[in-house]
Design an enzyme around this catalytic site. Structure first.
Site, PDB file in Angstrom:
ATOM      1  N   CYS A  35      12.041 -17.887  78.377  1.00 44.32           N
ATOM      2  CA  CYS A  35      11.141 -16.732  78.430  1.00 44.32           C
ATOM      3  C   CYS A  35      11.570 -15.688  77.387  1.00 44.32           C
ATOM      4  CB  CYS A  35      11.153 -16.122  79.829  1.00 44.32           C
ATOM      5  SG  CYS A  35      10.013 -14.739  80.000  1.00 44.32           S
TER       6      CYS A  35
ATOM      7  N   CYS B 168      14.415  -9.175  80.801  1.00 38.76           N
ATOM      8  CA  CYS B 168      14.756  -8.726  82.156  1.00 38.76           C
ATOM      9  C   CYS B 168      16.251  -9.028  82.427  1.00 38.76           C
ATOM     10  CB  CYS B 168      13.878  -9.431  83.183  1.00 38.76           C
ATOM     11  SG  CYS B 168      12.116  -9.396  82.749  1.00 38.76           S
TER      12      CYS B 168
ATOM     13  N   CYS C  74      17.559 -11.774  84.856  1.00 39.11           N
ATOM     14  CA  CYS C  74      16.892 -13.076  84.945  1.00 39.11           C
ATOM     15  C   CYS C  74      17.565 -14.205  84.164  1.00 39.11           C
ATOM     16  CB  CYS C  74      15.442 -12.934  84.490  1.00 39.11           C
ATOM     17  SG  CYS C  74      14.510 -14.462  84.791  1.00 39.11           S
TER      18      CYS C  74
ATOM     19  N   CYS D  12       4.364 -20.873  96.619  1.00 35.95           N
ATOM     20  CA  CYS D  12       4.354 -19.923  95.503  1.00 35.95           C
ATOM     21  C   CYS D  12       4.812 -20.592  94.214  1.00 35.95           C
ATOM     22  CB  CYS D  12       5.279 -18.762  95.835  1.00 35.95           C
ATOM     23  SG  CYS D  12       5.327 -17.526  94.536  1.00 35.95           S
TER      24      CYS D  12
ATOM     25  N   CYS E  53       0.143 -18.868  96.140  1.00 34.65           N
ATOM     26  CA  CYS E  53       0.617 -17.676  95.435  1.00 34.65           C
ATOM     27  C   CYS E  53       1.063 -18.121  94.050  1.00 34.65           C
ATOM     28  CB  CYS E  53       1.792 -17.048  96.189  1.00 34.65           C
ATOM     29  SG  CYS E  53       2.453 -15.574  95.376  1.00 34.65           S
TER      30      CYS E  53
ATOM     31  N   CYS F 234       1.216  -9.506  96.035  1.00 29.05           N
ATOM     32  CA  CYS F 234       2.600  -9.630  96.496  1.00 29.05           C
ATOM     33  C   CYS F 234       3.433  -8.852  95.491  1.00 29.05           C
ATOM     34  CB  CYS F 234       2.999 -11.109  96.516  1.00 29.05           C
ATOM     35  SG  CYS F 234       4.757 -11.389  96.851  1.00 29.05           S
TER      36      CYS F 234
ATOM     37  N   ARG G  68       9.159  -9.449 102.864  1.00 23.39           N
ATOM     38  CA  ARG G  68       9.938 -10.688 102.727  1.00 23.39           C
ATOM     39  C   ARG G  68      11.380 -10.397 102.336  1.00 23.39           C
ATOM     40  NH1 ARG G  68       7.217 -13.327  99.010  1.00 23.39           N
ATOM     41  NH2 ARG G  68       5.744 -13.943 100.605  1.00 23.39           N
TER      42      ARG G  68
HETATM   43  N1  SAM Z   1       7.822 -14.388  84.626  1.00 27.14           N
HETATM   44  C1  SAM Z   1       7.081 -13.807  85.674  1.00 27.14           C
HETATM   45  C2  SAM Z   1       7.356 -12.347  85.841  1.00 27.14           C
HETATM   46  O1  SAM Z   1       8.431 -11.884  85.481  1.00 27.14           O
HETATM   47  O2  SAM Z   1       6.481 -11.643  86.352  1.00 27.14           O
HETATM   48  C3  SAM Z   1       7.218 -14.512  86.996  1.00 27.14           C
HETATM   49  C4  SAM Z   1       8.559 -15.062  87.447  1.00 27.14           C
HETATM   50  S1  SAM Z   1       9.846 -13.859  87.709  1.00 27.14           S
HETATM   51  C5  SAM Z   1      11.286 -14.892  87.835  1.00 27.14           C
HETATM   52  C6  SAM Z   1       9.512 -13.242  89.327  1.00 27.14           C
HETATM   53  C7  SAM Z   1      10.432 -12.222  89.930  1.00 27.14           C
HETATM   54  O3  SAM Z   1      11.644 -12.836  90.336  1.00 27.14           O
HETATM   55  C8  SAM Z   1      10.913 -11.081  89.035  1.00 27.14           C
HETATM   56  O4  SAM Z   1       9.979 -10.062  88.891  1.00 27.14           O
HETATM   57  C9  SAM Z   1      12.119 -10.582  89.814  1.00 27.14           C
HETATM   58  O5  SAM Z   1      11.725  -9.574  90.721  1.00 27.14           O
HETATM   59  C10 SAM Z   1      12.595 -11.823  90.576  1.00 27.14           C
HETATM   60  N2  SAM Z   1      13.905 -12.269  90.089  1.00 27.14           N
HETATM   61  C11 SAM Z   1      14.171 -12.893  88.920  1.00 27.14           C
HETATM   62  N3  SAM Z   1      15.489 -13.121  88.774  1.00 27.14           N
HETATM   63  C12 SAM Z   1      16.079 -12.625  89.882  1.00 27.14           C
HETATM   64  C13 SAM Z   1      17.429 -12.544  90.317  1.00 27.14           C
HETATM   65  N4  SAM Z   1      18.443 -13.011  89.566  1.00 27.14           N
HETATM   66  N5  SAM Z   1      17.693 -11.988  91.511  1.00 27.14           N
HETATM   67  C14 SAM Z   1      16.687 -11.501  92.272  1.00 27.14           C
HETATM   68  N6  SAM Z   1      15.388 -11.539  91.905  1.00 27.14           N
HETATM   69  C15 SAM Z   1      15.083 -12.092  90.723  1.00 27.14           C
HETATM   70  C1  DTB Z   2      10.090 -12.640  94.215  1.00 27.69           C
HETATM   71  O1  DTB Z   2       9.991 -11.428  94.455  1.00 27.69           O
HETATM   72  N1  DTB Z   2      11.199 -13.337  94.303  1.00 27.69           N
HETATM   73  C2  DTB Z   2      11.001 -14.714  93.936  1.00 27.69           C
HETATM   74  C3  DTB Z   2       9.474 -14.775  93.722  1.00 27.69           C
HETATM   75  N2  DTB Z   2       9.077 -13.415  93.862  1.00 27.69           N
HETATM   76  C4  DTB Z   2       8.918 -15.402  92.527  1.00 27.69           C
HETATM   77  C5  DTB Z   2      11.835 -15.139  92.777  1.00 27.69           C
HETATM   78  C6  DTB Z   2      13.306 -14.989  93.000  1.00 27.69           C
HETATM   79  C7  DTB Z   2      14.012 -15.565  91.839  1.00 27.69           C
HETATM   80  C8  DTB Z   2      15.502 -15.552  92.006  1.00 27.69           C
HETATM   81  C9  DTB Z   2      16.196 -16.082  90.814  1.00 27.69           C
HETATM   82  C10 DTB Z   2      15.914 -17.519  90.515  1.00 27.69           C
HETATM   83  O2  DTB Z   2      16.002 -18.390  91.415  1.00 27.69           O
HETATM   84  O3  DTB Z   2      15.645 -17.827  89.347  1.00 27.69           O
HETATM   85 FE1  SF4 Z   3      10.716 -13.874  81.968  1.00 24.09          FE
HETATM   86 FE2  SF4 Z   3      12.461 -13.792  83.937  1.00 24.09          FE
HETATM   87 FE3  SF4 Z   3      11.428 -11.535  83.021  1.00 24.09          FE
HETATM   88 FE4  SF4 Z   3       9.856 -13.271  84.407  1.00 24.09          FE
HETATM   89  S1  SF4 Z   3      11.621 -12.152  85.176  1.00 24.09           S
HETATM   90  S2  SF4 Z   3       9.355 -12.203  82.503  1.00 24.09           S
HETATM   91  S3  SF4 Z   3      10.786 -15.228  83.757  1.00 24.09           S
HETATM   92  S4  SF4 Z   3      12.748 -12.946  81.868  1.00 24.09           S
END
Ligand code: SAM
Ligand code: DTB
Ligand code: SF4
Length: 339
Positions: free
Chosen positions: A74, A78, A81, A118, A149, A209, A281
């Protein structure tokens, strides 16, 4: 699990008539939210529990299953992430999965007792073709009798319409944190971008959500700021995921200081009070939580969890352990969708 129609539920009503009539408000002031979040712990929990009991069957917990339908690579930054291409996390990238694969995973999720499936993709914003591909999977997953979702990044209104037409029930797009702390976590898209996507989704008639992450080094004031932003959305997000940061080595937040667990409980309780009709959640981070902490979060008003061994890319709490824990609490997975 079903939302209760009226206030006639259960014997704890007599503890406080005022609490039981908690109205749904969208005019919360930031100072009021900070006040709720900072109440003496037992007062906060008592109020959250009263609100929860009044609106929901407290013995039912929604089960959702996540599938990463496109993993890693990606372009966004973030800081939490593991899927950002900017950080070395050792993650194996994977292109968009076939509809066939997605549907097979959804069938297993249903067999495991989930009511919602989801689909998450590591995109900044999908192309129209990518949205079409996801829309076809959404239609097939919905036909299995699961709530659908998707979380695909930023969405235009036309793209939201395509997903709505395919029958998408929920779109997940998180605000993640307060407007003030946001710039410390993400620089490649703005808070306003996120609010626009949420408006596009809402406009298309897809339920929202939306929640955030705690434990990223933010202050309690930042957690109040996030909750305030969520609570002034009108309508409230139907689902509010509260994620505890999963600290992934290689990301900028890989070794951030651990959050005081009671701050997580406070955040859940305040979300329950501020958004009484929403499903809250207890989302990412359960794998590192004790049973007792999870029980406290469920007591504070959380009524949904992710089931299954993995979230998107990181480990989730063990599924058989989850069933055991619900059993010890006298709770169960909801057989029917919540809202
Ligand atoms: N790429 C899309 C976006 O960012 O909207 C969808 C997938 S993204 C992984 C969805 C959500 O997962 C993020 O907005 C964040 O709130 C959560 N998330 C990602 N990495 C995480 C982590 N290490 N711990 C907790 N929540 C995480
Ligand atoms: C949300 O709030 N938490 C989920 C879902 N929406 C998509 C994602 C959590 C991701 C945690 C890190 C991972 O497993 O990559
Ligand atoms: Fe990309 Fe992760 Fe950010 Fe979603 S949360 S936009 S997957 S870097």
């Amino acid at each position: 699990m079903g939302q209760k129609d009226g206030p006639a539920y259960n014997t704890t009503r007599s503890t406080s008539a005022q609490m039981d009539d908690e109205p749904i408000r969208h005019d919360w002031a930031l100072a009021e939210v900070a006040d709720v979040l900072g109440r003496p712990f037992h007062d906060l929990l008592a109020r959250a529990q009263a609100v929860h009991r009044n609106r929901f069957d407290t013995t039912e917990v929604e089960g959702a299953v996540l599938l990463s339908i496109k993993t890693g690579g990606c372009p966004e930054d973030c800081a939490y992430c593991p899927q950002s291409s900017r950080y070395q996390t050792g993650l194996q990238a994977q292109g968009l999965l076939s509809t066939e694969f997605i549907v097979a995973a959804a069938k297993s999720a249903k067999e495991a007792g989930a009511t919602r499936f989801c689909m998450g993709a590591a995109w900044r914003a999908p192309t129209d073709r990518q949205v079409e591909a996801v829309a076809s999977a959404v239609g097939e997953v919905g036909a299995l009798g699961l709530e659908t979702c998707a979380t695909l990044g930023m969405l235009s209104s036309a793209q939201a319409e395509v997903l709505a037409k395919a029958g998408l029930d929920y779109y997940n797009h998180n605000l993640d944190t307060s407007p003030e702390f946001y710039g410390e976590i993400i620089t490649t898209r703005t808070y306003q971008d996120r609010l626009e996507t949420l408006a596009n989704v809402r406009q298309a008639g897809v339920r929202v959500c939306c929640g955030g992450i705690v434990g990223m080094g933010e202050t309690r004031a930042d957690r109040a700021g996030l909750l305030h932003q969520l609570a002034i959305l009108d309508p409230h997000p139907e689902s509010v995921p509260i994620n505890l940061l999963v600290r992934v080595p290689g990301t900028p937040l890989g070794d951030v200081e651990e959050l005081d667990a009671l701050e997580l409980v406070r955040t859940v309780a305040a979300a329950r009070i501020l958004m009484p009709g929403s499903v809250v959640r207890l989302s990412a981070g359960r794998a590192s939580m004790s049973d007792e902490l999870q029980a406290l979060c469920l007591h504070a008003g959380a009524n949904s969890i992710f089931l299954g061994d993995t979230l998107l890319t990181t480990p989730n709490a063990d599924e058989s352990h989850d069933h055991q824990l619900l059993g010890r609490l006298g709770s169960r997975l909801a057989a029917q969708p919540v809202l």
